[in-house]
Write a protein that holds these residues in place. Structure first.
Motif, mmCIF file in Angstrom:
data_model
loop_
_atom_site.group_PDB
_atom_site.id
_atom_site.type_symbol
_atom_site.label_atom_id
_atom_site.label_comp_id
_atom_site.label_asym_id
_atom_site.label_seq_id
_atom_site.Cartn_x
_atom_site.Cartn_y
_atom_site.Cartn_z
ATOM 1 N N LEU A 257 -0.810 -2.188 1.077
ATOM 2 C CA LEU A 257 -0.852 -1.739 -0.309
ATOM 3 C C LEU A 257 -0.409 -2.851 -1.255
ATOM 4 O O LEU A 257 -0.923 -2.965 -2.374
ATOM 5 N N THR A 258 0.524 -3.687 -0.810
ATOM 6 C CA THR A 258 0.958 -4.820 -1.628
ATOM 7 C C THR A 258 -0.199 -5.779 -1.886
ATOM 8 O O THR A 258 -0.409 -6.240 -3.016
ATOM 9 N N THR A 259 -0.961 -6.089 -0.845
ATOM 10 C CA THR A 259 -2.109 -6.978 -0.983
ATOM 11 C C THR A 259 -3.169 -6.383 -1.898
ATOM 12 O O THR A 259 -3.761 -7.080 -2.742
ATOM 13 N N ILE A 260 -3.413 -5.077 -1.755
ATOM 14 C CA ILE A 260 -4.408 -4.396 -2.594
ATOM 15 C C ILE A 260 -3.969 -4.406 -4.057
ATOM 16 O O ILE A 260 -4.775 -4.639 -4.961
ATOM 17 N N LEU A 261 -2.681 -4.187 -4.305
ATOM 18 C CA LEU A 261 -2.184 -4.205 -5.680
ATOM 19 C C LEU A 261 -2.318 -5.601 -6.287
ATOM 20 O O LEU A 261 -2.757 -5.750 -7.435
ATOM 21 N N ALA A 262 -1.943 -6.620 -5.543
ATOM 22 C CA ALA A 262 -2.064 -7.988 -6.056
ATOM 23 C C ALA A 262 -3.511 -8.312 -6.404
ATOM 24 O O ALA A 262 -3.800 -8.887 -7.473
ATOM 25 N N ALA A 263 -4.424 -7.943 -5.527
ATOM 26 C CA ALA A 263 -5.845 -8.203 -5.783
ATOM 27 C C ALA A 263 -6.338 -7.419 -6.990
ATOM 28 O O ALA A 263 -7.141 -7.921 -7.792
ATOM 29 N N GLY A 264 -5.843 -6.178 -7.148
ATOM 30 C CA GLY A 264 -6.251 -5.365 -8.285
ATOM 31 C C GLY A 264 -5.760 -5.921 -9.602
ATOM 32 O O GLY A 264 -6.489 -5.924 -10.610
ATOM 33 N N ILE A 265 -4.512 -6.395 -9.634
ATOM 34 C CA ILE A 265 -3.976 -7.005 -10.854
ATOM 35 C C ILE A 265 -4.786 -8.243 -11.220
ATOM 36 O O ILE A 265 -5.150 -8.449 -12.393
ATOM 37 N N LYS A 266 -5.078 -9.065 -10.224
ATOM 38 C CA LYS A 266 -5.853 -10.295 -10.475
ATOM 39 C C LYS A 266 -7.257 -9.957 -10.976
ATOM 40 O O LYS A 266 -7.752 -10.573 -11.936
ATOM 41 N N LEU B 46 1.724 -11.688 -8.557
ATOM 42 C CA LEU B 46 2.963 -11.804 -7.788
ATOM 43 C C LEU B 46 3.904 -10.626 -8.025
ATOM 44 O O LEU B 46 4.816 -10.390 -7.229
ATOM 45 N N ALA B 47 3.682 -9.867 -9.098
ATOM 46 C CA ALA B 47 4.498 -8.670 -9.341
ATOM 47 C C ALA B 47 4.371 -7.680 -8.193
ATOM 48 O O ALA B 47 5.299 -6.918 -7.918
ATOM 49 N N ALA B 48 3.224 -7.691 -7.502
ATOM 50 C CA ALA B 48 3.030 -6.750 -6.387
ATOM 51 C C ALA B 48 4.068 -6.946 -5.292
ATOM 52 O O ALA B 48 4.449 -5.987 -4.610
ATOM 53 N N GLU B 49 4.525 -8.194 -5.135
ATOM 54 C CA GLU B 49 5.510 -8.470 -4.090
ATOM 55 C C GLU B 49 6.871 -7.855 -4.394
ATOM 56 O O GLU B 49 7.725 -7.768 -3.511
ATOM 57 N N GLN B 50 7.083 -7.441 -5.643
ATOM 58 C CA GLN B 50 8.348 -6.831 -6.037
ATOM 59 C C GLN B 50 8.341 -5.313 -5.886
ATOM 60 O O GLN B 50 9.358 -4.658 -6.147
ATOM 61 N N ALA B 51 7.218 -4.732 -5.482
ATOM 62 C CA ALA B 51 7.123 -3.281 -5.345
ATOM 63 C C ALA B 51 7.960 -2.778 -4.177
ATOM 64 O O ALA B 51 8.165 -3.477 -3.177
ATOM 65 N N LEU B 52 8.443 -1.554 -4.300
ATOM 66 C CA LEU B 52 9.085 -0.868 -3.182
ATOM 67 C C LEU B 52 7.988 -0.336 -2.276
ATOM 68 O O LEU B 52 7.006 0.240 -2.755
ATOM 69 N N THR B 53 8.136 -0.520 -0.963
ATOM 70 C CA THR B 53 7.116 -0.069 -0.016
ATOM 71 C C THR B 53 7.772 0.563 1.196
ATOM 72 O O THR B 53 8.942 0.318 1.494
ATOM 73 N N GLY B 54 6.994 1.360 1.908
ATOM 74 C CA GLY B 54 7.512 1.959 3.125
ATOM 75 C C GLY B 54 6.433 2.730 3.866
ATOM 76 O O GLY B 54 5.307 2.902 3.371
ATOM 77 N N THR B 55 6.781 3.188 5.039
ATOM 78 C CA THR B 55 5.892 3.964 5.899
ATOM 79 C C THR B 55 6.689 5.081 6.555
ATOM 80 O O THR B 55 7.826 4.851 6.989
ATOM 81 N N VAL B 56 6.121 6.277 6.586
ATOM 82 C CA VAL B 56 6.761 7.392 7.274
ATOM 83 C C VAL B 56 5.735 8.057 8.186
ATOM 84 O O VAL B 56 4.540 8.081 7.877
#
Length: 273
Positions: free
Chosen positions: A69-78, A187-197
């Motif tokens: 999801l981090t990679t997808i967000l970074a690509a979307g912002i770009k 690069l803001a995407a790298e600052q997101a909170l992430t997790g998996t359950v």
């Protein structure tokens, strides 16, 4: 997931700067950061265009790609930046921005991402709800909020204080020690909170913009458990109705101090099936 959702602008004659989109296995919510009319943004398109364009891009990405999801967000912002960098000043400190919540179900896990102050609530089996919200913006804003809180809600003094607050916060946006939102820099995407359950630990999920979560975290009129039960029994539209009822009961902000007397409100609720 069996999903229901609702969204409503703060005022019927103004664009809704929230975005909500879903597939059977994914949800994407963005809350655009509104800009007062007296402040420039450097963008001719506006906040609603930004949140809706980025949101649509992210929903396509989370549906079509197995990337994180981090990679997808970074690509979307770009990608979104590339849609208006030739005609807008993206170096402007007020360039449109948005919070982001992304949720994706795979075969046996739920992946999630939260950037800024929208809220993800996981209804965990045999445990209290897991509430995920990035609090860095609120913590940064504490040092600037007093003049806005002291003014009567909706008054000229309040609106002026809100503009000053937003202008002060721009200096802390997407910098170390400040807070992070989706705007121009991927690069803001790298600052997101992430997790998996694991899917089998989760009964249901709720995704809320801060205009909808204020029933709990601003107004204190429900607990997270009660909010989940309300969403399950009566749906997202009823949660938003109760938010509006509370807002109308406090038009001067004397009971609940807040920057926006009314706010765009969006809620999605998904039962794990």
């Amino acid at each position: 997931m069996r999903l229901t959702l609702a969204t409503e602008p703060a005022y019927p004659d103004r664009p809704n700067e929230d975005f909500i989109g879903a597939t059977p296995d994914a949800v994407v919510l963005l809350d655009g950061a509104g800009t007062p009319a007296d402040l420039e943004s450097g963008c001719s398109h506006g906040v609603a265009w930004y949140s809706h364009t980025l949101g649509s891009t992210l929903l396509a990405g989370v549906t079509q790609s197995a990337d994180s999801l981090t990679t997808i967000l970074a690509a979307g912002i770009k990608a979104t930046a590339s849609m208006h960098d030739f005609c807008c000043d993206l170096s402007h400190p007020g360039s449109p921005s948005a919070t982001v919540v992304m949720l994706r179900r795979s075969a046996d896990t739920l992946d999630w991402l939260v950037l800024a102050d929208s809220v993800l609530v996981l209804d965990i089996l045999d445990a209290d709800p897991m509430v995920i919200c990035d609090e860095r913006e609120a913590l940064t804003g504490n040092r600037y909020r007093d003049p806005m809180n002291a003014a009567t809600g909706g008054s000229p003094e309040h609106l002026l204080a809100l503009s000053h607050y937003i202008e002060a916060m721009r200096a802390h946006r997407n910098v170390d020690g400040g807070f992070w939102v989706a705007a121009v820099d991927p690069l803001a995407a790298e600052q997101a909170l992430t997790g998996t359950v694991p899917v089998d630990r989760v009964r249901a999920v709720a995704v809320l913009s801060d205009g909808a979560s204020r029933l709990v975290d601003r107004f204190g009129l429900a607990t997270w458990r009660q909010a989940l039960d309300l969403l399950d029994h009566d749906g997202p539209a009823e949660l938003i109705r109760q938010v509006r009822e509370a807002e109308r009961s406090d038009l001067d902000g004397s009971r609940w101090t807040r920057g926006k007397i009314f706010d765009d409100a969006t809620a999605a609720y998904g039962r794990i099936t």
